[in-house]
Motif scaffolding. Sequence first.
Motif, PDB file in Angstrom:
ATOM      1  N   LEU A  11     -19.824 -32.928  31.134  1.00  0.00           N
ATOM      2  CA  LEU A  11     -18.656 -34.087  31.114  1.00  0.00           C
ATOM      3  C   LEU A  11     -17.807 -33.466  29.831  1.00  0.00           C
ATOM      4  O   LEU A  11     -17.182 -34.688  30.011  1.00  0.00           O
ATOM      5  N   TYR A  12     -18.152 -32.810  28.568  1.00  0.00           N
ATOM      6  CA  TYR A  12     -17.341 -32.214  27.761  1.00  0.00           C
ATOM      7  C   TYR A  12     -17.029 -31.271  27.703  1.00  0.00           C
ATOM      8  O   TYR A  12     -17.240 -31.010  26.175  1.00  0.00           O
ATOM      9  N   THR A  13     -15.960 -30.721  28.721  1.00  0.00           N
ATOM     10  CA  THR A  13     -16.021 -29.337  28.396  1.00  0.00           C
ATOM     11  C   THR A  13     -14.680 -28.856  27.804  1.00  0.00           C
ATOM     12  O   THR A  13     -13.726 -29.630  27.368  1.00  0.00           O
ATOM     13  N   PHE A  14     -14.311 -28.347  27.966  1.00  0.00           N
ATOM     14  CA  PHE A  14     -13.279 -26.909  27.009  1.00  0.00           C
ATOM     15  C   PHE A  14     -12.287 -27.244  27.627  1.00  0.00           C
ATOM     16  O   PHE A  14     -11.001 -26.665  27.498  1.00  0.00           O
ATOM     17  N   TRP A 235      -4.227 -31.813  20.790  1.00  0.00           N
ATOM     18  CA  TRP A 235      -6.171 -31.984  19.886  1.00  0.00           C
ATOM     19  C   TRP A 235      -7.049 -33.299  20.671  1.00  0.00           C
ATOM     20  O   TRP A 235      -7.766 -33.235  20.875  1.00  0.00           O
ATOM     21  N   ARG A 236      -6.033 -34.100  21.601  1.00  0.00           N
ATOM     22  CA  ARG A 236      -6.676 -35.324  22.074  1.00  0.00           C
ATOM     23  C   ARG A 236      -7.996 -33.742  23.042  1.00  0.00           C
ATOM     24  O   ARG A 236      -9.091 -34.747  23.175  1.00  0.00           O
ATOM     25  N   ASP A 237      -7.475 -33.513  23.388  1.00  0.00           N
ATOM     26  CA  ASP A 237      -8.165 -32.553  24.924  1.00  0.00           C
ATOM     27  C   ASP A 237      -9.517 -31.583  24.331  1.00  0.00           C
ATOM     28  O   ASP A 237     -10.569 -31.000  24.672  1.00  0.00           O
ATOM     29  N   LEU A 238      -8.708 -31.005  22.917  1.00  0.00           N
ATOM     30  CA  LEU A 238     -10.045 -30.605  22.056  1.00  0.00           C
ATOM     31  C   LEU A 238     -10.900 -30.878  21.380  1.00  0.00           C
ATOM     32  O   LEU A 238     -11.985 -31.159  21.633  1.00  0.00           O
ATOM     33  N   GLY A 239     -11.016 -32.919  20.529  1.00  0.00           N
ATOM     34  CA  GLY A 239     -11.305 -33.508  20.920  1.00  0.00           C
ATOM     35  C   GLY A 239     -12.676 -33.856  21.807  1.00  0.00           C
ATOM     36  O   GLY A 239     -13.024 -34.919  21.694  1.00  0.00           O
ATOM     37  N   GLN A 240     -12.256 -33.670  22.812  1.00  0.00           N
ATOM     38  CA  GLN A 240     -13.484 -34.147  23.962  1.00  0.00           C
ATOM     39  C   GLN A 240     -13.785 -33.153  24.774  1.00  0.00           C
ATOM     40  O   GLN A 240     -15.164 -33.247  25.232  1.00  0.00           O
ATOM     41  N   TYR A 241     -14.393 -31.646  23.274  1.00  0.00           N
ATOM     42  CA  TYR A 241     -14.768 -31.157  24.177  1.00  0.00           C
ATOM     43  C   TYR A 241     -16.386 -31.006  22.732  1.00  0.00           C
ATOM     44  O   TYR A 241     -16.361 -31.006  21.653  1.00  0.00           O
ATOM     45  N   TRP A 242     -17.414 -30.668  23.755  1.00  0.00           N
ATOM     46  CA  TRP A 242     -18.940 -31.618  22.939  1.00  0.00           C
ATOM     47  C   TRP A 242     -18.554 -30.257  21.580  1.00  0.00           C
ATOM     48  O   TRP A 242     -19.847 -30.806  20.432  1.00  0.00           O
ATOM     49  N   LEU A 243     -18.672 -29.637  21.545  1.00  0.00           N
ATOM     50  CA  LEU A 243     -18.848 -27.953  20.343  1.00  0.00           C
ATOM     51  C   LEU A 243     -18.043 -29.058  19.793  1.00  0.00           C
ATOM     52  O   LEU A 243     -18.412 -29.224  17.904  1.00  0.00           O
ATOM     53  N   PHE A 244     -17.032 -29.030  19.883  1.00  0.00           N
ATOM     54  CA  PHE A 244     -15.664 -29.603  18.769  1.00  0.00           C
ATOM     55  C   PHE A 244     -16.492 -31.165  18.503  1.00  0.00           C
ATOM     56  O   PHE A 244     -16.420 -31.828  16.599  1.00  0.00           O
ATOM     57  N   ILE A 245     -16.750 -31.657  19.524  1.00  0.00           N
ATOM     58  CA  ILE A 245     -17.161 -33.145  18.424  1.00  0.00           C
ATOM     59  C   ILE A 245     -18.480 -33.090  17.482  1.00  0.00           C
ATOM     60  O   ILE A 245     -18.416 -34.206  16.694  1.00  0.00           O
ATOM     61  N   GLU A 246     -19.815 -32.514  18.059  1.00  0.00           N
ATOM     62  CA  GLU A 246     -19.794 -32.290  17.238  1.00  0.00           C
ATOM     63  C   GLU A 246     -20.491 -31.762  15.624  1.00  0.00           C
ATOM     64  O   GLU A 246     -20.608 -32.300  14.804  1.00  0.00           O
ATOM     65  N   ALA A 248     -17.240 -32.391  14.606  1.00  0.00           N
ATOM     66  CA  ALA A 248     -16.448 -33.206  13.344  1.00  0.00           C
ATOM     67  C   ALA A 248     -17.103 -34.255  13.248  1.00  0.00           C
ATOM     68  O   ALA A 248     -17.362 -35.048  12.379  1.00  0.00           O
ATOM     69  N   LEU A 249     -18.118 -35.066  14.468  1.00  0.00           N
ATOM     70  CA  LEU A 249     -18.828 -36.152  13.816  1.00  0.00           C
ATOM     71  C   LEU A 249     -20.432 -35.786  14.081  1.00  0.00           C
ATOM     72  O   LEU A 249     -20.869 -36.855  15.363  1.00  0.00           O
ATOM     73  N   PRO A 250     -21.023 -35.204  13.526  1.00  0.00           N
ATOM     74  CA  PRO A 250     -22.040 -34.428  13.979  1.00  0.00           C
ATOM     75  C   PRO A 250     -23.007 -36.396  14.123  1.00  0.00           C
ATOM     76  O   PRO A 250     -23.335 -36.788  12.727  1.00  0.00           O
ATOM     77  N   GLY A 251     -24.287 -35.571  15.134  1.00  0.00           N
ATOM     78  CA  GLY A 251     -25.147 -37.021  14.658  1.00  0.00           C
ATOM     79  C   GLY A 251     -24.923 -38.054  15.995  1.00  0.00           C
ATOM     80  O   GLY A 251     -25.745 -39.397  16.064  1.00  0.00           O
ATOM     81  N   VAL A 252     -23.968 -38.277  16.096  1.00  0.00           N
ATOM     82  CA  VAL A 252     -23.389 -39.423  16.068  1.00  0.00           C
ATOM     83  C   VAL A 252     -23.240 -39.474  18.322  1.00  0.00           C
ATOM     84  O   VAL A 252     -23.038 -38.114  18.690  1.00  0.00           O
ATOM     85  N   ALA A 253     -23.900 -40.181  19.424  1.00  0.00           N
ATOM     86  CA  ALA A 253     -23.615 -39.982  20.262  1.00  0.00           C
ATOM     87  C   ALA A 253     -22.003 -39.412  21.235  1.00  0.00           C
ATOM     88  O   ALA A 253     -21.074 -40.052  20.397  1.00  0.00           O
ATOM     89  N   LEU A 254     -22.163 -38.162  21.948  1.00  0.00           N
ATOM     90  CA  LEU A 254     -20.949 -38.393  22.491  1.00  0.00           C
ATOM     91  C   LEU A 254     -19.720 -38.655  22.900  1.00  0.00           C
ATOM     92  O   LEU A 254     -18.863 -38.493  23.148  1.00  0.00           O
ATOM     93  N   PRO A 255     -20.083 -39.742  24.233  1.00  0.00           N
ATOM     94  CA  PRO A 255     -19.634 -40.053  24.454  1.00  0.00           C
ATOM     95  C   PRO A 255     -18.370 -41.483  23.473  1.00  0.00           C
ATOM     96  O   PRO A 255     -17.018 -41.539  23.292  1.00  0.00           O
ATOM     97  N   LEU A 256     -19.475 -41.849  22.318  1.00  0.00           N
ATOM     98  CA  LEU A 256     -18.807 -43.048  21.484  1.00  0.00           C
ATOM     99  C   LEU A 256     -17.938 -42.110  20.000  1.00  0.00           C
ATOM    100  O   LEU A 256     -16.556 -42.207  19.993  1.00  0.00           O
ATOM    101  N   ALA A 257     -18.319 -40.398  20.069  1.00  0.00           N
ATOM    102  CA  ALA A 257     -17.231 -39.196  18.996  1.00  0.00           C
ATOM    103  C   ALA A 257     -16.059 -39.434  19.948  1.00  0.00           C
ATOM    104  O   ALA A 257     -14.920 -40.344  19.180  1.00  0.00           O
ATOM    105  N   GLU A 262     -10.373 -39.573  20.071  1.00  0.00           N
ATOM    106  CA  GLU A 262      -9.031 -39.771  20.951  1.00  0.00           C
ATOM    107  C   GLU A 262      -8.395 -40.927  20.352  1.00  0.00           C
ATOM    108  O   GLU A 262      -6.927 -41.238  20.008  1.00  0.00           O
ATOM    109  N   VAL A 263      -8.983 -41.826  20.376  1.00  0.00           N
ATOM    110  CA  VAL A 263      -7.608 -42.945  19.159  1.00  0.00           C
ATOM    111  C   VAL A 263      -7.601 -42.447  17.961  1.00  0.00           C
ATOM    112  O   VAL A 263      -6.507 -42.904  18.438  1.00  0.00           O
ATOM    113  N   ALA A 264      -8.309 -41.972  17.595  1.00  0.00           N
ATOM    114  CA  ALA A 264      -7.445 -42.040  16.205  1.00  0.00           C
ATOM    115  C   ALA A 264      -6.974 -40.671  15.916  1.00  0.00           C
ATOM    116  O   ALA A 264      -5.505 -40.583  15.168  1.00  0.00           O
ATOM    117  N   VAL A 265      -6.750 -39.449  17.212  1.00  0.00           N
ATOM    118  CA  VAL A 265      -5.693 -38.244  17.119  1.00  0.00           C
ATOM    119  C   VAL A 265      -4.815 -38.871  17.193  1.00  0.00           C
ATOM    120  O   VAL A 265      -3.368 -38.514  16.519  1.00  0.00           O
TER     121      VAL A 265
END
Length: 289
Positions: A11-14, A235-246, A248-257, A262-265
């Motif tokens: 669901l969180y692809t490049f 940048w928002r789209d990169l921030g929706q990619y699971w490897l980038f998310i992990e 940037a915000l390690p340990g946080v569930a993917l949907p929340l991170a 997305e909001v923060a960018v």
Amino acid sequence: MGLIETDETNLYTFEPFAAHAFYTEVNRALVKQTLTHLKPQTAGETLTIVDMACGTGAVTRLIAEELVKQDRVSNIKLVGVDPSAEALRRAQKGMEEAGLPISADFLQGESEDLPRIVQNVDAAFFCNAIHLVPDKLAAFKQVSSILAPKGIFGCNSAFYEGTYVPGTERFYRLWTRRAVGWLKKEHPEARLSRDAKAMAMQWMTRDQYIQDLKQSGFATVETEQNDAIISLDGWRDLGQYWLFIEGALPGVALPLAAKALEVAVYQAGEELGLTEIPRTWLQMVAIKN
């Protein structure tokens, strides 16, 4: 590399990031620069070109387009390799929809499977992924092992020492800070993991890359550094990619991170008065001894 694919990571692809025009242009430039070194074909000779970690096939299609421009459409064996079955399904569909006179075989495999899948390759590509590989020297030696003599290797990354255009570092710091702030406010239960092993993002310098390539059997290495202008939407789209998310915000569930990023960018962009942030890509073309 052993990247673990799950229903959630699918669901969180490049793909959305790779669909932006700047991404296409950066990779098109590398493909063109690499394939200018392709040897003339003799009658009946097959040229083999492999796109490693091909993902959903964005670069594979650019390779096919460039070969058409070079009027090389017969006796071409184009192979895309990726660990993700879902990505390969999309790559196959995208290639069919492109309607090019060159077809591609998409095969599932990790980087260590390459010698079993292809040998005596005339050109190999590894785009936007070398920074994820912990042992870059071993990866380059492996690429060298599947290439024919005088084979060409095209590789690029926007995660290296030199990727930040001077003055843009504050955007990345603020983006992360605002994402963590949003999580604290909206989801205080979400915890960043101090010991979560983010992907192997050891950033190397351009000179370190050149040194590793030369040590791996590549006689000449050409490099270029190309700036790409990336909008906040990019940048928002990169921030929706699971490897980038992990990372940037390690340990946080993917949907929340993903939501936090997305909001923060946009918050970071607004605070700094920016609608786009440039980033430098390192483009490398190496030719085997």
